[in-house]
Design an enzyme around this catalytic site. Structure first.
Site, mmCIF file in Angstrom:
data_model
loop_
_atom_site.group_PDB
_atom_site.id
_atom_site.type_symbol
_atom_site.label_atom_id
_atom_site.label_comp_id
_atom_site.label_asym_id
_atom_site.label_seq_id
_atom_site.Cartn_x
_atom_site.Cartn_y
_atom_site.Cartn_z
ATOM 1 N N ARG A 110 0.773 -1.207 0.158
ATOM 2 C CA ARG A 110 0.038 -0.160 0.051
ATOM 3 C C ARG A 110 0.857 1.488 0.023
ATOM 4 O O ARG A 110 1.764 1.412 0.974
ATOM 5 C CB ARG A 110 -0.851 -0.007 1.413
ATOM 6 C CG ARG A 110 -1.908 1.067 1.190
ATOM 7 C CD ARG A 110 -2.604 0.964 2.364
ATOM 8 N NE ARG A 110 -2.302 1.286 3.702
ATOM 9 C CZ ARG A 110 -2.821 1.599 4.882
ATOM 10 N NH1 ARG A 110 -3.877 1.544 4.930
ATOM 11 N NH2 ARG A 110 -2.060 1.714 5.856
ATOM 12 N N THR A 114 -0.894 7.709 -1.006
ATOM 13 C CA THR A 114 -2.141 7.474 -1.691
ATOM 14 C C THR A 114 -2.946 6.333 -1.160
ATOM 15 O O THR A 114 -4.336 6.044 -1.283
ATOM 16 C CB THR A 114 -2.184 7.213 -3.094
ATOM 17 O OG1 THR A 114 -1.663 5.938 -3.294
ATOM 18 C CG2 THR A 114 -1.159 8.205 -3.793
ATOM 19 N N ASP A 206 0.075 -2.751 13.132
ATOM 20 C CA ASP A 206 0.559 -3.226 11.932
ATOM 21 C C ASP A 206 0.707 -4.671 12.077
ATOM 22 O O ASP A 206 1.729 -5.095 12.624
ATOM 23 C CB ASP A 206 1.723 -2.618 11.606
ATOM 24 C CG ASP A 206 2.132 -2.908 10.005
ATOM 25 O OD1 ASP A 206 2.235 -4.225 9.773
ATOM 26 O OD2 ASP A 206 2.274 -1.878 9.249
ATOM 27 N N ASP A 209 4.171 -6.148 10.960
ATOM 28 C CA ASP A 209 5.230 -5.874 11.967
ATOM 29 C C ASP A 209 5.149 -6.582 13.253
ATOM 30 O O ASP A 209 6.456 -6.992 13.702
ATOM 31 C CB ASP A 209 5.319 -4.135 12.078
ATOM 32 C CG ASP A 209 5.999 -3.387 11.030
ATOM 33 O OD1 ASP A 209 6.475 -4.117 10.279
ATOM 34 O OD2 ASP A 209 5.615 -2.066 10.891
#
Length: 217
Positions: A110, A114, A206, A209
């Site tokens: 991603r 944007t 996340d 992660d």
């Protein structure tokens, strides 16, 4: 932000054990190993629900006591397709239940500005059109990566696709269901929504992660 979606194509796996494990998963103090183990366990429980309608056939066996008629899955082939990289954390949970499943990979990232998805890798079983495809990714946030992955699978001939996430935002659910009119989504929680950085709130951070231990300390 409230977001409408077709709830008939969403199954929330709300078993008490699922919700208990999800609470530990969300906790910021949960370490990498425990987080990884919980993702695997939750994927296993979701797979149980996502394969509830597999067809069965009668087979004749002999127990230590006598002959009997038993029931086995009737020739349905499966594939588990993780969206890289966080989806890798869910693969073993699915394989725990369906060890004969083939594994494909779809790599999406991603754009941090944007938030648009970009494909960088794809490798699928050659007979993907004949398989029930379980696409796995712990987070369904904007739905961009998931929609792009599903579109790619459809282009390769996949017809029966089920998407498994651990937490989902209403925005992501609406986007995926609109983009793919035939997919069914399984998730452990529909969260409040997305923040300005397109992270799920309350979410679990996340997932990639936390699974792979690459958090900045």
């Amino acid at each position: 932000m409230a977001c409408d979606f077709d709830s008939s194509r969403v199954t929330v796996v709300d078993h008490p054990l699922v919700q208990h494990k999800l609470s530990i998963l969300r906790d910021r103090t949960t370490g990498t190993k425990q987080f990884r183990d919980l993702v695997r366990e939750l994927a296993r429980l979701e797979c149980y629900e996502a394969t509830r309608d597999l067809p069965l056939a009668d087979v004749q066996i002999e127990t230590p006591i006598c002959p009997t008629t038993a029931r086995c899955v009737a020739g349905r082939k499966l594939a588990v397709i993780p969206i890289l990289r966080a989806g890798l954390g869910m693969v073993d949970g699915v394989l725990d239940l369906v060890p004969a499943a083939r594994v494909g990979h779809v790599g999406m990232y991603r754009d941090e500005v944007t938030h648009e998805p970009h494909e960088y890798y794809a490798k699928l079983p050659g007979d993907i059109a004949e398989r029930l495809c379980l696409v796995v990714d712990p987070m369904l946030a904007t739905g961009g990566s998931a929609s792009a992955a599903l579109q790619y699978l459809r282009s390769q001939g996949a017809t029966d696709i089920r998407f498994l996430s651990i937490v989902a935002a209403p925005e992501g659910l609406a986007a995926v269901l609109e983009a793919d009119p035939d997919v069914h989504i399984y998730t452990c929680s529909v969260d409040e929504g997305l923040n300005d950085d397109a992270y799920i709130v309350p979410g679990l951070g996340d997932a990639g992660d936390r699974i792979f231990g690459t958090l900045d300390r």
